[in-house]
Design a protein around this motif. Structure first.
Motif, PDB file in Angstrom:
ATOM      1  N   PRO A 139       0.455  -1.330   0.124  1.00 55.04           N
ATOM      2  CA  PRO A 139       0.201   0.137   0.036  1.00 55.04           C
ATOM      3  C   PRO A 139       0.963   0.772   0.020  1.00 55.04           C
ATOM      4  O   PRO A 139       2.236   1.031  -0.179  1.00 55.04           O
ATOM      5  CB  PRO A 139      -0.538   0.296   1.353  1.00 55.04           C
ATOM      6  CG  PRO A 139       0.102  -1.033   2.226  1.00 55.04           C
ATOM      7  CD  PRO A 139       0.578  -1.794   1.602  1.00 55.04           C
ATOM      8  N   PRO A 140       0.079   2.190  -0.484  1.00 59.16           N
ATOM      9  CA  PRO A 140       0.973   3.461  -0.201  1.00 59.16           C
ATOM     10  C   PRO A 140       1.335   3.914   0.890  1.00 59.16           C
ATOM     11  O   PRO A 140       0.262   3.991   2.240  1.00 59.16           O
ATOM     12  CB  PRO A 140       0.223   4.673  -1.066  1.00 59.16           C
ATOM     13  CG  PRO A 140      -1.118   4.001  -0.750  1.00 59.16           C
ATOM     14  CD  PRO A 140      -1.248   2.154  -1.113  1.00 59.16           C
ATOM     15  N   THR A 141       2.594   4.853   1.538  1.00 58.22           N
ATOM     16  CA  THR A 141       2.774   5.381   2.492  1.00 58.22           C
ATOM     17  C   THR A 141       1.704   6.563   3.274  1.00 58.22           C
ATOM     18  O   THR A 141       2.040   7.177   2.823  1.00 58.22           O
ATOM     19  CB  THR A 141       4.635   5.835   2.739  1.00 58.22           C
ATOM     20  OG1 THR A 141       5.394   4.790   2.671  1.00 58.22           O
ATOM     21  CG2 THR A 141       4.516   6.289   3.845  1.00 58.22           C
ATOM     22  N   VAL A 142       1.304   5.728   4.344  1.00 60.68           N
ATOM     23  CA  VAL A 142       0.448   6.395   5.078  1.00 60.68           C
ATOM     24  C   VAL A 142       0.856   7.044   6.707  1.00 60.68           C
ATOM     25  O   VAL A 142       1.207   6.174   6.719  1.00 60.68           O
ATOM     26  CB  VAL A 142      -1.181   6.441   5.061  1.00 60.68           C
ATOM     27  CG1 VAL A 142      -2.050   7.735   5.250  1.00 60.68           C
ATOM     28  CG2 VAL A 142      -1.191   6.129   3.236  1.00 60.68           C
ATOM     29  N   LEU A 199      -0.040  -3.881  17.088  1.00 57.66           N
ATOM     30  CA  LEU A 199      -0.608  -3.985  15.344  1.00 57.66           C
ATOM     31  C   LEU A 199      -1.067  -2.790  15.098  1.00 57.66           C
ATOM     32  O   LEU A 199      -0.281  -2.656  13.562  1.00 57.66           O
ATOM     33  CB  LEU A 199      -0.879  -5.528  15.549  1.00 57.66           C
ATOM     34  CG  LEU A 199      -1.166  -5.591  13.711  1.00 57.66           C
ATOM     35  CD1 LEU A 199       0.474  -6.335  12.925  1.00 57.66           C
ATOM     36  CD2 LEU A 199      -1.988  -7.645  13.756  1.00 57.66           C
ATOM     37  N   ALA A 200      -1.740  -2.876  15.337  1.00 58.81           N
ATOM     38  CA  ALA A 200      -3.071  -1.616  15.195  1.00 58.81           C
ATOM     39  C   ALA A 200      -1.800  -0.322  14.868  1.00 58.81           C
ATOM     40  O   ALA A 200      -2.306   0.675  13.916  1.00 58.81           O
ATOM     41  CB  ALA A 200      -4.042  -1.477  15.709  1.00 58.81           C
ATOM     42  N   GLU A 201      -1.142   0.138  16.256  1.00 59.32           N
ATOM     43  CA  GLU A 201       0.150   1.356  15.959  1.00 59.32           C
ATOM     44  C   GLU A 201       1.110   1.335  15.189  1.00 59.32           C
ATOM     45  O   GLU A 201       0.745   1.946  14.978  1.00 59.32           O
ATOM     46  CB  GLU A 201       0.239   1.148  17.291  1.00 59.32           C
ATOM     47  CG  GLU A 201      -0.401   1.434  18.696  1.00 59.32           C
ATOM     48  CD  GLU A 201       0.382   1.454  20.030  1.00 59.32           C
ATOM     49  OE1 GLU A 201       1.846   0.866  20.074  1.00 59.32           O
ATOM     50  OE2 GLU A 201      -0.163   1.478  21.391  1.00 59.32           O
ATOM     51  N   LEU A 202       1.381  -0.056  14.448  1.00 56.77           N
ATOM     52  CA  LEU A 202       1.976   0.585  13.134  1.00 56.77           C
ATOM     53  C   LEU A 202       1.294   1.302  11.833  1.00 56.77           C
ATOM     54  O   LEU A 202      -0.057   1.092  12.062  1.00 56.77           O
ATOM     55  CB  LEU A 202       2.629  -1.329  12.515  1.00 56.77           C
ATOM     56  CG  LEU A 202       3.066  -1.917  13.134  1.00 56.77           C
ATOM     57  CD1 LEU A 202       2.705  -3.409  12.732  1.00 56.77           C
ATOM     58  CD2 LEU A 202       4.253  -1.544  13.384  1.00 56.77           C
ATOM     59  N   SER A 203       2.149   1.479  10.778  1.00 57.86           N
ATOM     60  CA  SER A 203       1.487   2.346  10.254  1.00 57.86           C
ATOM     61  C   SER A 203       0.517   1.053   8.523  1.00 57.86           C
ATOM     62  O   SER A 203       1.166   0.206   8.935  1.00 57.86           O
ATOM     63  CB  SER A 203       2.163   3.252   9.145  1.00 57.86           C
ATOM     64  OG  SER A 203       3.494   2.266   8.616  1.00 57.86           O
ATOM     65  N   VAL A 204      -0.385   1.664   7.922  1.00 56.70           N
ATOM     66  CA  VAL A 204      -0.347   0.981   6.808  1.00 56.70           C
ATOM     67  C   VAL A 204       0.403  -0.091   6.538  1.00 56.70           C
ATOM     68  O   VAL A 204       0.802  -1.103   5.971  1.00 56.70           O
ATOM     69  CB  VAL A 204      -1.398   1.590   6.410  1.00 56.70           C
ATOM     70  CG1 VAL A 204      -1.896   0.238   4.915  1.00 56.70           C
ATOM     71  CG2 VAL A 204      -2.820   1.935   6.951  1.00 56.70           C
ATOM     72  N   ALA A 205       1.635   1.118   6.067  1.00 57.37           N
ATOM     73  CA  ALA A 205       2.770   0.387   5.020  1.00 57.37           C
ATOM     74  C   ALA A 205       3.341  -0.912   5.844  1.00 57.37           C
ATOM     75  O   ALA A 205       4.631  -1.680   5.271  1.00 57.37           O
ATOM     76  CB  ALA A 205       3.731   2.004   4.752  1.00 57.37           C
ATOM     77  N   ASP A 206       3.543  -0.711   7.313  1.00 57.71           N
ATOM     78  CA  ASP A 206       4.258  -1.660   8.111  1.00 57.71           C
ATOM     79  C   ASP A 206       3.601  -2.682   8.237  1.00 57.71           C
ATOM     80  O   ASP A 206       3.987  -3.617   8.730  1.00 57.71           O
ATOM     81  CB  ASP A 206       4.840  -0.319   9.155  1.00 57.71           C
ATOM     82  CG  ASP A 206       5.710   0.269   9.105  1.00 57.71           C
ATOM     83  OD1 ASP A 206       7.065  -0.101   7.952  1.00 57.71           O
ATOM     84  OD2 ASP A 206       6.108   1.313  10.308  1.00 57.71           O
ATOM     85  N   ARG A 207       2.207  -2.661   8.091  1.00 60.82           N
ATOM     86  CA  ARG A 207       1.778  -4.233   8.337  1.00 60.82           C
ATOM     87  C   ARG A 207       0.887  -4.374   7.574  1.00 60.82           C
ATOM     88  O   ARG A 207       0.559  -5.587   7.559  1.00 60.82           O
ATOM     89  CB  ARG A 207       0.524  -2.942   9.764  1.00 60.82           C
ATOM     90  CG  ARG A 207      -0.775  -4.226   9.595  1.00 60.82           C
ATOM     91  CD  ARG A 207      -1.605  -3.730  10.022  1.00 60.82           C
ATOM     92  NE  ARG A 207      -2.949  -4.720  10.564  1.00 60.82           N
ATOM     93  CZ  ARG A 207      -3.850  -4.533  11.434  1.00 60.82           C
ATOM     94  NH1 ARG A 207      -4.482  -3.085  12.153  1.00 60.82           N
ATOM     95  NH2 ARG A 207      -5.238  -4.992  11.472  1.00 60.82           N
ATOM     96  N   VAL A 208       0.899  -3.928   5.793  1.00 58.31           N
ATOM     97  CA  VAL A 208      -0.411  -4.307   4.985  1.00 58.31           C
ATOM     98  C   VAL A 208       1.281  -4.812   4.479  1.00 58.31           C
ATOM     99  O   VAL A 208       1.508  -3.959   3.503  1.00 58.31           O
ATOM    100  CB  VAL A 208      -1.069  -3.438   4.756  1.00 58.31           C
ATOM    101  CG1 VAL A 208      -2.108  -4.459   3.647  1.00 58.31           C
ATOM    102  CG2 VAL A 208      -1.761  -3.601   5.523  1.00 58.31           C
ATOM    103  N   SER A 209       1.524  -5.926   3.292  1.00 48.77           N
ATOM    104  CA  SER A 209       1.009  -6.610   2.264  1.00 48.77           C
ATOM    105  C   SER A 209       0.621  -7.203   2.097  1.00 48.77           C
ATOM    106  O   SER A 209       0.272  -8.814   2.078  1.00 48.77           O
ATOM    107  CB  SER A 209       2.618  -7.382   2.827  1.00 48.77           C
ATOM    108  OG  SER A 209       3.529  -7.474   0.947  1.00 48.77           O
ATOM    109  N   VAL A 210      -0.480  -6.814   0.788  1.00 48.37           N
ATOM    110  CA  VAL A 210      -0.977  -8.025   0.114  1.00 48.37           C
ATOM    111  C   VAL A 210      -0.431  -8.821  -0.939  1.00 48.37           C
ATOM    112  O   VAL A 210       0.028  -8.827  -1.881  1.00 48.37           O
ATOM    113  CB  VAL A 210      -2.329  -6.708  -1.025  1.00 48.37           C
ATOM    114  CG1 VAL A 210      -3.815  -7.837  -1.343  1.00 48.37           C
ATOM    115  CG2 VAL A 210      -2.425  -5.940  -0.354  1.00 48.37           C
ATOM    116  N   VAL A 211      -1.138 -10.505  -0.599  1.00 48.05           N
ATOM    117  CA  VAL A 211      -0.547 -11.392  -1.477  1.00 48.05           C
ATOM    118  C   VAL A 211      -1.645 -11.731  -2.330  1.00 48.05           C
ATOM    119  O   VAL A 211      -1.807 -11.928  -3.640  1.00 48.05           O
ATOM    120  CB  VAL A 211      -0.241 -12.492  -0.504  1.00 48.05           C
ATOM    121  CG1 VAL A 211       0.951 -12.032   0.310  1.00 48.05           C
ATOM    122  CG2 VAL A 211      -1.411 -12.596   0.587  1.00 48.05           C
TER     123      VAL A 211
END
Length: 354
Positions: A13-16, A35-47
């Protein structure tokens, strides 16, 4: 409606700036606070992902660049799954905005890293076949209206930790631990009225809402053939429409039909139904092994009527005789697969399908 599965390619995802979820949203979804405290970029890698009107449904894993000492994110003194996770055995199903920049809903799967994703009109399904490291399998359903999740764990053997007081973490939501079933039938995921999975040990059918496994031998038909002349047949086609390829021919008295609930109107105004054939039937152009599964195709609904258990069918023919053995072709020696179907006339009007 075909499932998508993990490939070597991921989508980031984009960096937010800011946390990927608020504390309230994380509590609602059962997400570990760290885990919720991480940014979207640090948490999400869509497979894997599927775009829908409500957003993008995705199976996501923790990016390899995210810091996780000894595999852990969160407070390891707390409860596994709720307070901390191990990234190597964690994935989640996410509902993301179209640009992947924000998490709308999250469904954590600690110890059950989902592999397959299937989106239907009513629900989103995910599944995973157990392996040597995590032997238990799972199947999940997320209602696209309520966004509630239902799941079912399938323990592989008596040594499974699921169900014991200090055993493996049950994912957040409405989950059930099924009885032990040491079979490999969760390697594929499809929908044909039932949720259909298959694997090395055959095929399994699951209730589309409860996910409970269904014994098709106990399933009652819903419809039968009507208004077909005694010397004619009703065509079952691979897709809706009279010009589509014929898959099977049904006798005027055929009554082993179960409507899956999928319907469509074709260009000439006819209504076609997707149906499952529960009784033996003559097949054409068998394109792949059946793997013990049922036959699903499309018929014109004008020739269907509700099933009546009292409906009198034609009695079995009394022809006697034998047929020659089929000589397998190359690579057609697997007894679990159907590779050829042949028709033999044993007497006038009496056919045997082999």
């Amino acid at each position: 409606m075909t499932s998508v599965e993990t490939t070597a390619t991921t989508v980031d995802p984009p960096t937010v700036d800011g946390p990927s979820q608020s504390a309230d949203d994380a509590a609602r979804d059962g997400i570990a606070p760290a885990l919720a405290e991480l940014s979207v970029a640090d948490r999400v890698s869509v497979v894997v992902s599927e775009s829908t009107p409500e957003g993008v449904w995705a199976i996501s894993e923790i990016p390899g660049t995210t810091e996780a000492p000894d595999c852990v994110i969160g407070n390891r003194e707390g409860v596994y799954g709720a307070d901390f996770i191990c990234v190597s055995e964690y994935r989640e199903v996410l509902l993301l905005t179209a640009d992947l920049s924000r998490i709308i809903r999250a469904y954590p799967l600690p110890g059950q890293p989902a592999r397959l994703l299937l989106v239907t009109d009513e629900a989103v399904y995910c599944s995973r076949q157990g392996d040597g490291g995590l032997p238990d399998s799972m199947l999940c359903r997320i209602d696209r209206q309520s966004l509630n999740i239902t799941g079912r764990i399938f323990p592989y053997n008596e040594d499974s930790n699921y169900g014991s007081p200090d055993g493996a973490a049950i994912p957040h939501g409405d989950w059930t631990v099924a009885s032990v079933s040491p079979v490999v039938v969760m390697e594929t995921l499809d929908f044909a009225g039932w949720v259909v999975t298959s694997g090395h040990d055959g095929i399994a059918y699951h209730d589309p809402v409860t996910l409970e496994r269904v014994n098709l031998a106990l399933v009652e038909p819903t419809h039968r053939v009507v208004d077909v002349a005694s010397d004619d047949t009703l065509s079952v086609r691979r897709a809706p429409g009279a010009s589509e390829q014929i898959y099977a021919l049904l006798a005027p008295t055929y009554s082993g039909i179960r409507a899956t609930g999928n319907t469509t109107i074709v260009d000439d105004g006819g209504e076609w139904w997707e149906v499952e054939l529960l009784d033996p039937v003559r097949l054409f152009d068998l394109q792949e092994p059946l793997h013990g599964g049922s036959i699903v195709g499309w018929v014109n609904s004008a020739f269907l009527a509700p099933y009546d258990p009292a409906f009198s069918t034609v009695p079995a023919c009394a022809g006697e005789g034998s047929v020659e053995a089929l000589t397998p072709s190359v690579n057609q020696s697997d007894a679990d697969h159907i590779f050829q179907i042949r028709e033999y006339e044993l007497a006038d009007g009496c056919l045997r399908i082999v």
